[in-house]
Motif scaffolding. Structure first.
Motif, PDB file in Angstrom:
ATOM      1  N   ASP A 201       0.831  -1.209   0.000  1.00 47.33           N
ATOM      2  CA  ASP A 201       0.000   0.000   0.000  1.00 47.33           C
ATOM      3  C   ASP A 201       0.864   1.257   0.000  1.00 47.33           C
ATOM      4  O   ASP A 201       0.606   2.203  -0.751  1.00 47.33           O
ATOM      5  CB  ASP A 201      -0.931   0.011   1.212  1.00 47.33           C
ATOM      6  CG  ASP A 201      -1.992  -1.076   1.150  1.00 47.33           C
ATOM      7  OD1 ASP A 201      -2.211  -1.645   0.065  1.00 47.33           O
ATOM      8  OD2 ASP A 201      -2.600  -1.365   2.211  1.00 47.33           O
ATOM      9  N   MET A 202       1.912   1.261   0.833  1.00 48.19           N
ATOM     10  CA  MET A 202       2.796   2.419   0.921  1.00 48.19           C
ATOM     11  C   MET A 202       3.517   2.660  -0.410  1.00 48.19           C
ATOM     12  O   MET A 202       3.570   3.780  -0.908  1.00 48.19           O
ATOM     13  CB  MET A 202       3.826   2.210   2.035  1.00 48.19           C
ATOM     14  CG  MET A 202       4.790   3.366   2.216  1.00 48.19           C
ATOM     15  SD  MET A 202       6.171   2.944   3.291  1.00 48.19           S
ATOM     16  CE  MET A 202       7.091   1.820   2.248  1.00 48.19           C
ATOM     17  N   LEU A 203       4.050   1.585  -1.007  1.00 47.46           N
ATOM     18  CA  LEU A 203       4.771   1.717  -2.269  1.00 47.46           C
ATOM     19  C   LEU A 203       3.841   2.093  -3.417  1.00 47.46           C
ATOM     20  O   LEU A 203       4.221   2.851  -4.311  1.00 47.46           O
ATOM     21  CB  LEU A 203       5.517   0.420  -2.586  1.00 47.46           C
ATOM     22  CG  LEU A 203       6.726   0.133  -1.713  1.00 47.46           C
ATOM     23  CD1 LEU A 203       7.168  -1.324  -1.856  1.00 47.46           C
ATOM     24  CD2 LEU A 203       7.877   1.075  -2.042  1.00 47.46           C
ATOM     25  N   THR A 204       2.613   1.579  -3.409  1.00 47.11           N
ATOM     26  CA  THR A 204       1.639   1.929  -4.439  1.00 47.11           C
ATOM     27  C   THR A 204       1.317   3.420  -4.378  1.00 47.11           C
ATOM     28  O   THR A 204       1.256   4.098  -5.410  1.00 47.11           O
ATOM     29  CB  THR A 204       0.356   1.084  -4.291  1.00 47.11           C
ATOM     30  OG1 THR A 204       0.709  -0.298  -4.416  1.00 47.11           O
ATOM     31  CG2 THR A 204      -0.671   1.440  -5.339  1.00 47.11           C
ATOM     32  N   THR A 205       1.143   3.940  -3.178  1.00 46.99           N
ATOM     33  CA  THR A 205       0.903   5.372  -3.006  1.00 46.99           C
ATOM     34  C   THR A 205       2.107   6.173  -3.488  1.00 46.99           C
ATOM     35  O   THR A 205       1.957   7.188  -4.188  1.00 46.99           O
ATOM     36  CB  THR A 205       0.601   5.695  -1.525  1.00 46.99           C
ATOM     37  OG1 THR A 205      -0.557   4.968  -1.132  1.00 46.99           O
ATOM     38  CG2 THR A 205       0.389   7.174  -1.309  1.00 46.99           C
ATOM     39  N   GLU A 206       3.304   5.699  -3.131  1.00 48.64           N
ATOM     40  CA  GLU A 206       4.531   6.372  -3.577  1.00 48.64           C
ATOM     41  C   GLU A 206       4.621   6.372  -5.101  1.00 48.64           C
ATOM     42  O   GLU A 206       4.998   7.370  -5.713  1.00 48.64           O
ATOM     43  CB  GLU A 206       5.737   5.652  -2.958  1.00 48.64           C
ATOM     44  CG  GLU A 206       7.008   6.439  -2.946  1.00 48.64           C
ATOM     45  CD  GLU A 206       8.116   5.738  -2.178  1.00 48.64           C
ATOM     46  OE1 GLU A 206       9.299   5.976  -2.536  1.00 48.64           O
ATOM     47  OE2 GLU A 206       7.830   4.968  -1.249  1.00 48.64           O
ATOM     48  N   TYR A 207       4.255   5.248  -5.732  1.00 44.75           N
ATOM     49  CA  TYR A 207       4.241   5.133  -7.190  1.00 44.75           C
ATOM     50  C   TYR A 207       3.232   6.110  -7.800  1.00 44.75           C
ATOM     51  O   TYR A 207       3.536   6.826  -8.748  1.00 44.75           O
ATOM     52  CB  TYR A 207       3.909   3.689  -7.591  1.00 44.75           C
ATOM     53  CG  TYR A 207       3.637   3.503  -9.060  1.00 44.75           C
ATOM     54  CD1 TYR A 207       4.674   3.328  -9.961  1.00 44.75           C
ATOM     55  CD2 TYR A 207       2.328   3.501  -9.561  1.00 44.75           C
ATOM     56  CE1 TYR A 207       4.433   3.154 -11.315  1.00 44.75           C
ATOM     57  CE2 TYR A 207       2.078   3.324 -10.900  1.00 44.75           C
ATOM     58  CZ  TYR A 207       3.130   3.153 -11.778  1.00 44.75           C
ATOM     59  OH  TYR A 207       2.875   2.992 -13.112  1.00 44.75           O
ATOM     60  N   GLU A 208       2.035   6.128  -7.244  1.00 49.59           N
ATOM     61  CA  GLU A 208       0.977   6.984  -7.786  1.00 49.59           C
ATOM     62  C   GLU A 208       1.308   8.475  -7.662  1.00 49.59           C
ATOM     63  O   GLU A 208       0.951   9.268  -8.522  1.00 49.59           O
ATOM     64  CB  GLU A 208      -0.348   6.676  -7.090  1.00 49.59           C
ATOM     65  CG  GLU A 208      -0.907   5.321  -7.477  1.00 49.59           C
ATOM     66  CD  GLU A 208      -2.078   4.868  -6.625  1.00 49.59           C
ATOM     67  OE1 GLU A 208      -2.407   5.553  -5.632  1.00 49.59           O
ATOM     68  OE2 GLU A 208      -2.663   3.817  -6.956  1.00 49.59           O
ATOM     69  N   LEU A 209       1.979   8.863  -6.588  1.00 45.96           N
ATOM     70  CA  LEU A 209       2.319  10.271  -6.362  1.00 45.96           C
ATOM     71  C   LEU A 209       3.685  10.660  -6.933  1.00 45.96           C
ATOM     72  O   LEU A 209       4.096  11.812  -6.812  1.00 45.96           O
ATOM     73  CB  LEU A 209       2.297  10.568  -4.851  1.00 45.96           C
ATOM     74  CG  LEU A 209       0.952  10.373  -4.151  1.00 45.96           C
ATOM     75  CD1 LEU A 209       1.100  10.610  -2.658  1.00 45.96           C
ATOM     76  CD2 LEU A 209      -0.112  11.279  -4.750  1.00 45.96           C
ATOM     77  N   PHE A 210       4.356   9.718  -7.558  1.00 52.77           N
ATOM     78  CA  PHE A 210       5.713   9.958  -8.046  1.00 52.77           C
ATOM     79  C   PHE A 210       5.741  11.082  -9.076  1.00 52.77           C
ATOM     80  O   PHE A 210       4.918  11.136  -9.977  1.00 52.77           O
ATOM     81  CB  PHE A 210       6.286   8.676  -8.668  1.00 52.77           C
ATOM     82  CG  PHE A 210       7.729   8.799  -9.049  1.00 52.77           C
ATOM     83  CD1 PHE A 210       8.721   8.622  -8.107  1.00 52.77           C
ATOM     84  CD2 PHE A 210       8.099   9.118 -10.352  1.00 52.77           C
ATOM     85  CE1 PHE A 210      10.058   8.749  -8.443  1.00 52.77           C
ATOM     86  CE2 PHE A 210       9.427   9.246 -10.696  1.00 52.77           C
ATOM     87  CZ  PHE A 210      10.410   9.059  -9.741  1.00 52.77           C
ATOM     88  N   LYS A 211       6.690  11.998  -8.914  1.00 45.34           N
ATOM     89  CA  LYS A 211       6.920  13.101  -9.861  1.00 45.34           C
ATOM     90  C   LYS A 211       8.414  13.315 -10.002  1.00 45.34           C
ATOM     91  O   LYS A 211       9.171  13.100  -9.066  1.00 45.34           O
ATOM     92  CB  LYS A 211       6.304  14.412  -9.340  1.00 45.34           C
ATOM     93  CG  LYS A 211       4.799  14.428  -9.297  1.00 45.34           C
ATOM     94  CD  LYS A 211       4.233  14.653 -10.663  1.00 45.34           C
ATOM     95  CE  LYS A 211       2.722  14.764 -10.603  1.00 45.34           C
ATOM     96  NZ  LYS A 211       2.096  14.568 -11.853  1.00 45.34           N
ATOM     97  N   MET A 212       8.812  13.771 -11.177  1.00 48.29           N
ATOM     98  CA  MET A 212      10.205  14.148 -11.381  1.00 48.29           C
ATOM     99  C   MET A 212      10.389  15.571 -10.854  1.00 48.29           C
ATOM    100  O   MET A 212       9.597  16.464 -11.163  1.00 48.29           O
ATOM    101  CB  MET A 212      10.573  14.087 -12.860  1.00 48.29           C
ATOM    102  CG  MET A 212      12.005  14.428 -13.145  1.00 48.29           C
ATOM    103  SD  MET A 212      12.381  14.236 -14.904  1.00 48.29           S
ATOM    104  CE  MET A 212      14.058  14.831 -14.944  1.00 48.29           C
TER     105      MET A 212
END
Length: 125
Positions: free
Chosen positions: A57-68
């Motif tokens: 869940d934590m990594l999925t959220t991190e993936y979804e919010l990922f920005k350069m």
């Protein structure tokens, strides 16, 4: 005196271990102890499953919010992105390649707009 006779004379227990393997003491356990062991293992497994799901869940959220970041190099951005994806993969959470490509393209800052358009048109994305 042959080597075999010497070893047997020196330490017959050692020779028994060499010939028969080590003696592993066993104890017959009662049904209650077996039940307690099973319950402890089940509790540990459920805890591990909950921890794994929390990480996903934590990594999925991190993936979804990922920005350069504006000051970040493309190599650094890709390394950070790959790290998240690899951690998800290690937890058996696989993201399809086409979704990964689209995600990468969507996180590029506006300074990459011309390159993004060229890539999108060339690859028919």
């Amino acid at each position: 005196m042959r080597m075999h006779d010497f070893i047997m004379a020196e330490n017959s227990e050692l020779w028994d271990v060499i010939c028969n393997g080590p003696f592993v003491p066993t104890k017959t356990i009662g049904c209650q102890l077996a039940k307690e062991i099973r319950e402890a293992l089940q509790t540990a497994h459920e805890g591990t499953t909950q921890i794994k799901q929390s990480k996903i869940d934590m990594l999925t959220t991190e993936y979804e919010l990922f920005k350069m970041k504006e000051d970040e190099s493309i190599q650094d951005m890709h390394m950070s992105f790959t790290s998240i994806v690899n951690e998800l993969h290690s937890l058996k959470e696989i993201i399809q390649r086409n979704k990964l490509v689209r995600k990468i393209l969507s996180v590029l800052p506006s300074s990459w707009e011309n390159k993004l358009n060229a890539i999108t048109e060339a690859k028919d994305l």
